[in-house]
Design a protein around this motif. Structure first.
Motif, mmCIF file in Angstrom:
data_model
loop_
_atom_site.group_PDB
_atom_site.id
_atom_site.type_symbol
_atom_site.label_atom_id
_atom_site.label_comp_id
_atom_site.label_asym_id
_atom_site.label_seq_id
_atom_site.Cartn_x
_atom_site.Cartn_y
_atom_site.Cartn_z
ATOM 1 N N ASP A 231 -26.507 -4.597 -43.758
ATOM 2 C CA ASP A 231 -25.626 -5.757 -43.897
ATOM 3 C C ASP A 231 -26.422 -7.047 -44.023
ATOM 4 O OD1 ASP A 231 -23.437 -4.104 -43.761
ATOM 5 O OD2 ASP A 231 -23.025 -4.498 -41.643
ATOM 6 N N ALA A 232 -27.493 -7.155 -43.250
ATOM 7 C CA ALA A 232 -28.306 -8.365 -43.309
ATOM 8 C C ALA A 232 -28.990 -8.525 -44.666
ATOM 9 C CB ALA A 232 -29.349 -8.359 -42.190
ATOM 10 N N CYS A 233 -29.283 -7.395 -45.327
ATOM 11 C CA CYS A 233 -29.899 -7.462 -46.658
ATOM 12 C C CYS A 233 -28.886 -7.890 -47.724
ATOM 13 C CB CYS A 233 -30.506 -6.113 -47.021
ATOM 14 S SG CYS A 233 -31.994 -5.699 -46.083
ATOM 15 N N GLY A 234 -27.602 -7.671 -47.456
ATOM 16 C CA GLY A 234 -26.553 -8.235 -48.298
ATOM 17 C C GLY A 234 -26.444 -7.694 -49.706
ATOM 18 N N ARG A 235 -26.834 -6.440 -49.914
ATOM 19 C CA ARG A 235 -26.745 -5.815 -51.250
ATOM 20 C C ARG A 235 -27.372 -6.718 -52.325
ATOM 21 N NH1 ARG A 235 -23.550 -1.235 -52.351
ATOM 22 N NH2 ARG A 235 -23.499 -0.709 -54.548
ATOM 23 N N TRP A 243 -34.675 -12.955 -45.532
ATOM 24 C CA TRP A 243 -35.496 -12.214 -44.579
ATOM 25 C C TRP A 243 -35.411 -12.777 -43.167
ATOM 26 C CZ3 TRP A 243 -36.451 -7.590 -45.850
ATOM 27 C CH2 TRP A 243 -36.657 -7.242 -47.179
ATOM 28 N N ASP A 244 -35.133 -14.057 -43.034
ATOM 29 C CA ASP A 244 -34.975 -14.622 -41.686
ATOM 30 C C ASP A 244 -33.833 -13.926 -40.951
ATOM 31 O OD1 ASP A 244 -37.029 -16.335 -42.125
ATOM 32 O OD2 ASP A 244 -35.789 -18.112 -42.470
ATOM 33 N N VAL A 250 -33.398 -7.525 -36.307
ATOM 34 C CA VAL A 250 -34.296 -6.554 -35.677
ATOM 35 C C VAL A 250 -34.732 -7.050 -34.298
ATOM 36 C CG1 VAL A 250 -36.509 -5.361 -35.852
ATOM 37 C CG2 VAL A 250 -35.102 -5.673 -37.897
ATOM 38 N N ARG A 251 -35.151 -8.296 -34.219
ATOM 39 C CA ARG A 251 -35.625 -8.831 -32.933
ATOM 40 C C ARG A 251 -34.526 -8.815 -31.870
ATOM 41 N NH1 ARG A 251 -38.271 -12.824 -36.267
ATOM 42 N NH2 ARG A 251 -36.532 -14.241 -35.809
ATOM 43 N N ARG A 267 -44.754 -9.409 -28.749
ATOM 44 C CA ARG A 267 -44.288 -8.164 -29.362
ATOM 45 C C ARG A 267 -43.003 -8.397 -30.169
ATOM 46 N NH1 ARG A 267 -46.605 -4.890 -25.046
ATOM 47 N NH2 ARG A 267 -47.923 -3.320 -26.065
ATOM 48 N N ARG A 268 -42.114 -9.213 -29.637
ATOM 49 C CA ARG A 268 -40.871 -9.504 -30.349
ATOM 50 C C ARG A 268 -41.161 -10.209 -31.678
ATOM 51 N NH1 ARG A 268 -35.934 -9.450 -28.265
ATOM 52 N NH2 ARG A 268 -36.759 -9.545 -26.125
ATOM 53 N N HIS A 269 -42.046 -11.204 -31.629
ATOM 54 C CA HIS A 269 -42.425 -11.911 -32.857
ATOM 55 C C HIS A 269 -43.086 -10.962 -33.851
ATOM 56 C CE1 HIS A 269 -44.243 -14.834 -35.577
ATOM 57 N NE2 HIS A 269 -45.410 -14.256 -35.351
ATOM 58 N N LEU A 270 -44.035 -10.169 -33.358
ATOM 59 C CA LEU A 270 -44.766 -9.256 -34.221
ATOM 60 C C LEU A 270 -43.837 -8.227 -34.855
ATOM 61 C CD1 LEU A 270 -47.573 -8.550 -35.224
ATOM 62 C CD2 LEU A 270 -47.903 -7.129 -33.179
ATOM 63 N N THR A 271 -42.857 -7.766 -34.113
ATOM 64 C CA THR A 271 -41.905 -6.801 -34.647
ATOM 65 C C THR A 271 -41.136 -7.390 -35.825
ATOM 66 O OG1 THR A 271 -41.675 -5.669 -32.528
ATOM 67 C CG2 THR A 271 -39.864 -5.418 -34.085
ATOM 68 N N GLY A 272 -40.743 -8.667 -35.725
ATOM 69 C CA GLY A 272 -40.060 -9.306 -36.840
ATOM 70 C C GLY A 272 -40.941 -9.406 -38.074
ATOM 71 N N VAL A 273 -42.192 -9.777 -37.880
ATOM 72 C CA VAL A 273 -43.140 -9.873 -38.998
ATOM 73 C C VAL A 273 -43.329 -8.512 -39.657
ATOM 74 C CG1 VAL A 273 -45.538 -10.359 -39.620
ATOM 75 C CG2 VAL A 273 -44.339 -11.867 -38.023
#
Length: 293
Positions: A231-235, A243-244, A250-251, A267-273
């Motif tokens: 859904d976040a990718c929005g087709r 991407w934000d 994900v975060r 870790r939270r920041h890195l996971t988003g990247v």
């Protein structure tokens, strides 16, 4: 360091192994690759009274790939699966993930199924199985059962395998049409467990717009954390995805711990990247796959 005392069994068939495990009950452990078990024994973090070595059970040393997916036997080594062109053609995430597992000497001995049973939340193979919706086949005297990845990983170092059971194989479903996968991680040194990691699967429609996107996060929860970000990718085509919003989704789903390697916030920041990078890689691979149809 020396392991605690135990009785050693060396069965040559699955039936013999199941008999030994049934007799051992909760006091038995299975030795396959041993790359996780042997250090635990030597540090006396586990103390089984019965050790069942399945390395002589040739019927478990299997690797098959067909249109439906890849089935990996309990004695198939990481290196064997990583090098299999047939397995990579059916499910490329296997090779992508295995290239990041420890070091070549470990991959030469360690087993894919053993890594799944060990259920380390920092390991790559549980994330791959969870993302793909795979399963693990468990056998015991009198029968067997197939356990979906969503039900297999119970918690840190804890899987759904019960006393008397032997994990005989794992199944990784094939890549859907117009799909791509990718695996990204950051470790202090190459081959170390990931500070954070990310497996991604993206599927496109005929116009190369993202219709499905999922990730499996490593090292940020009690097991692999699967997040659907379709859904976040929005087709949209990958080039126009917000991407934000995707990385925020994900975060928001993870609850990382702090340890000597990283703070929870890092870790939270890195996971988003890593989520953005892995999804972009997977989308590019999906475009390439679609071009070959």
């Amino acid at each position: 360091m020396k392991p605690p005392p135990f009785d050693y069994h060396a069965p040559v068939s699955v039936d013999e192994a199941l008999e030994a495990l049934a007799e051992a009950g909760p006091h038995g452990k299975v030795l396959a690759g041993g790359q996780s078990l042997i250090p635990l024994l030597n540090m006396r973090l586990v103390a089984p009274s019965q050790l069942v070595d399945i390395n002589r059970v040739g019927e478990l040393d299997t690797l098959t790939a067909d249109a439906g997916g890849v089935r990996v036997g309990a004695l198939a080594r990481h290196a064997t699966v990583e090098r299999s062109a047939e397995a990579a053609a059916v499910q490329p995430l296997l090779r992508q993930a295995l290239a990041l597992v420890a070091h070549p000497v470990i991959r030469n001995r360690g087993t894919v199924v053993g890594s799944l049973v060990h259920a380390d939340p920092s390991a790559e193979m549980p994330a791959a199985l969870a993302l793909l919706g795979g399963s693990v086949r468990l056998a015991r005297l009198g029968g067997e059962r197939e356990v979906a990845a969503a039900d297999f990983f119970i918690g840190p170092m804890e899987s759904a395998i019960e006393p008397g059971e032997l994990a005989v194989s794992a199944f990784f479903p094939a890549l859907p049409p117009r799909s791509g996968t990718a695996f990204r991680e950051v470790a202090r040194r190459h081959g170390d467990y990931a500070v954070a990691g990310m497996a991604a699967l993206v599927t496109l429609d005929e116009d190369l717009r993202i219709v499905s996107a999922r990730v499996a996060c490593v090292s940020v929860g009690p097991g692999p954390v699967v997040v659907d970000v379709s859904d976040a990718c929005g087709r949209r085509p990958a080039a126009s995805v917000p991407w934000d919003a995707v990385t925020a989704a994900v975060r928001d789903r993870i609850d990382p711990d702090e340890d000597i390697h990283a703070t929870a916030e890092y870790r939270r920041h890195l996971t988003g990247v890593l989520a953005e990078r892995a999804l972009k890689d997977a989308a590019r691979n999906a475009v390439t796959e679609a071009a070959h149809e």
